[in-house]
Design an enzyme around this catalytic site. Structure first.
Site, mmCIF file in Angstrom:
data_model
loop_
_atom_site.group_PDB
_atom_site.id
_atom_site.type_symbol
_atom_site.label_atom_id
_atom_site.label_comp_id
_atom_site.label_asym_id
_atom_site.label_seq_id
_atom_site.Cartn_x
_atom_site.Cartn_y
_atom_site.Cartn_z
ATOM 1 N N ILE A 23 0.787 -1.469 -0.588
ATOM 2 C CA ILE A 23 0.170 -0.067 -0.040
ATOM 3 C C ILE A 23 1.029 1.149 -0.407
ATOM 4 O O ILE A 23 0.649 2.336 -0.569
ATOM 5 C CB ILE A 23 -0.704 0.149 1.080
ATOM 6 C CG1 ILE A 23 -2.005 -1.008 1.095
ATOM 7 C CG2 ILE A 23 -1.799 1.556 1.291
ATOM 8 C CD1 ILE A 23 -3.531 -1.502 2.054
ATOM 9 N N ASP A 70 13.676 4.254 11.431
ATOM 10 C CA ASP A 70 12.867 2.623 12.328
ATOM 11 C C ASP A 70 11.848 4.201 12.281
ATOM 12 O O ASP A 70 11.546 4.279 13.578
ATOM 13 C CB ASP A 70 13.210 2.071 13.224
ATOM 14 C CG ASP A 70 12.424 1.006 13.930
ATOM 15 O OD1 ASP A 70 11.078 1.590 14.224
ATOM 16 O OD2 ASP A 70 12.830 0.172 14.764
ATOM 17 N N ASN A 97 1.874 5.147 7.010
ATOM 18 C CA ASN A 97 1.290 4.236 6.794
ATOM 19 C C ASN A 97 2.080 2.830 7.616
ATOM 20 O O ASN A 97 1.501 1.597 7.088
ATOM 21 C CB ASN A 97 1.909 3.960 5.303
ATOM 22 C CG ASN A 97 1.624 2.414 4.534
ATOM 23 O OD1 ASN A 97 0.046 2.344 4.821
ATOM 24 N ND2 ASN A 97 2.297 1.592 4.121
ATOM 25 N N LYS A 130 3.580 14.174 15.272
ATOM 26 C CA LYS A 130 4.200 15.425 16.885
ATOM 27 C C LYS A 130 4.780 15.802 15.328
ATOM 28 O O LYS A 130 5.325 16.797 15.628
ATOM 29 C CB LYS A 130 4.879 14.353 17.455
ATOM 30 C CG LYS A 130 6.069 14.766 17.934
ATOM 31 C CD LYS A 130 6.863 14.285 19.176
ATOM 32 C CE LYS A 130 7.767 15.355 19.918
ATOM 33 N NZ LYS A 130 8.140 14.291 21.037
ATOM 34 N N TYR A 163 -2.549 -7.008 16.888
ATOM 35 C CA TYR A 163 -2.670 -5.962 15.631
ATOM 36 C C TYR A 163 -4.650 -5.166 15.912
ATOM 37 O O TYR A 163 -4.706 -4.040 14.748
ATOM 38 C CB TYR A 163 -2.692 -6.345 14.250
ATOM 39 C CG TYR A 163 -3.494 -5.978 12.944
ATOM 40 C CD1 TYR A 163 -1.810 -5.308 12.276
ATOM 41 C CD2 TYR A 163 -4.068 -6.181 12.055
ATOM 42 C CE1 TYR A 163 -2.217 -5.143 11.654
ATOM 43 C CE2 TYR A 163 -4.548 -5.408 10.723
ATOM 44 C CZ TYR A 163 -3.212 -4.364 10.568
ATOM 45 O OH TYR A 163 -3.048 -4.063 9.277
ATOM 46 N N LYS A 167 -4.984 -0.894 15.566
ATOM 47 C CA LYS A 167 -5.208 -0.361 14.599
ATOM 48 C C LYS A 167 -6.495 1.064 15.442
ATOM 49 O O LYS A 167 -6.546 1.783 14.786
ATOM 50 C CB LYS A 167 -5.865 -1.001 13.685
ATOM 51 C CG LYS A 167 -4.967 -1.800 12.473
ATOM 52 C CD LYS A 167 -3.275 -0.702 12.422
ATOM 53 C CE LYS A 167 -2.570 -1.108 11.181
ATOM 54 N NZ LYS A 167 -1.446 0.541 10.689
ATOM 55 N N THR A 198 -1.774 -7.699 -0.986
ATOM 56 C CA THR A 198 0.084 -7.361 -0.628
ATOM 57 C C THR A 198 -0.614 -8.607 0.568
ATOM 58 O O THR A 198 -0.764 -10.001 0.134
ATOM 59 C CB THR A 198 -0.033 -6.082 0.373
ATOM 60 O OG1 THR A 198 -0.663 -6.084 1.668
ATOM 61 C CG2 THR A 198 -0.875 -4.958 -0.461
#
Length: 261
Positions: A23, A70, A97, A130, A163, A167, A198
């Site tokens: 993506i 990172d 992303n 930020k 996960y 999210k 993906t």
């Protein structure tokens, strides 16, 4: 455009994290098609793939810069924003992303793996927001903060505890930032993909149909809707445009109706 708009200029510079493939790659290329110069970011191991993406952006007549790091490390994100500003002249859109995931029964949930998923998926988004926001506020011309949530951030499912938690957190973080940054004409939104073709949605439990295991978590059949990354990229590109100023604090599902809130 009225003085209530979030941006009354033409945005030209974007950062896309996790841009080496999937993506993120599609978003970077779509933004280039739509007039953006793009800083592409991913972990150092993806340097070669990032260089390919940057080359494709330049072939489209736009500028590109490769910046590895990172997103869960604040110094890396500070460098990402600073180098983008130095090389491309500013920052108008931050696309946070980058993300990782894992699946398995709760009884086998590894604490270190859990912490790593939250570090990348949540702290990484916070740090991107930020430092991009600080730059955008200093420019005094508005901007766009956009992050990856998921339909797993709207409905918890079995085997995806970390996960899903990450999210859901991205949505809450983004809503809070949206309230805070409204006076600066900076919008904050997330996109919530469903089964996008993906590497992340591919499982050794899929059989002959890519994404069938992920679909089963939503009690959907293996022929339920899925799509290529470009469908997400098109939405993200729209959210970056000045005319999207009235969309703020939202999580936009891109899932073919697999989950309807």
């Amino acid at each position: 455009m009225s003085n209530t708009s979030i941006a009354d200029y033409t945005p030209t510079v974007a950062i896309v994290t996790g841009a080496a493939k999937g993506i993120g790659r599609a978003i970077a290329l779509r933004l280039a098609d739509d007039g953006f110069n793009v800083a592409v970011n991913d972990i150092p191991a993806e340097q070669q793939n990032l260089e390919v993406v940057a080359g494709l952006i330049r072939e489209k007549g736009r500028q590109a810069v490769v910046i590895t790091g990172d997103v869960s490390v604040e110094a890396d994100v500070e460098k990402l924003v600073a180098q983008t500003v130095e090389d491309l002249g500013g920052l108008d859109a931050m696309i946070a992303n980058a993300g990782i995931g894992a699946a398995g029964p709760l009884s086998y949930l590894d604490v270190e793996q859990f912490d790593r998923i939250l570090a990348v998926n949540v702290r990484g988004v916070m740090l991107c927001y930020k430092h991009a926001a600080k730059q955008m506020i200093s420019q005094n011309r508005g901007g766009r903060l956009i992050a990856a949530s998921s339909i797993f951030g709207k409905k918890g499912v079995k085997y995806c505890q970390a996960y899903c938690a990450s999210k859901f957190a991205v949505r809450g973080l983004s809503q809070s930032f949206a309230e805070e940054l409204l006076p600066h004409k900076i919008t904050v939104n997330t996109y919530a993909p469903g089964v996008i073709r993906t590497d992340m949605t591919k499982s050794d439990k899929d059989g002959d149909k890519h994404g069938s295991f992920v679909k089963s978590l939503f009690t959907a059949k293996e022929d339920a809707p899925d799509a290529d990354p470009e469908v997400v990229a098109s939405l993200v590109s729209y959210l970056c445009k000045p005319e999207a100023y009235f969309i703020n604090g939202q999580s936009m599902s891109v899932c073919g109706g697999l989950f309807i809130a």
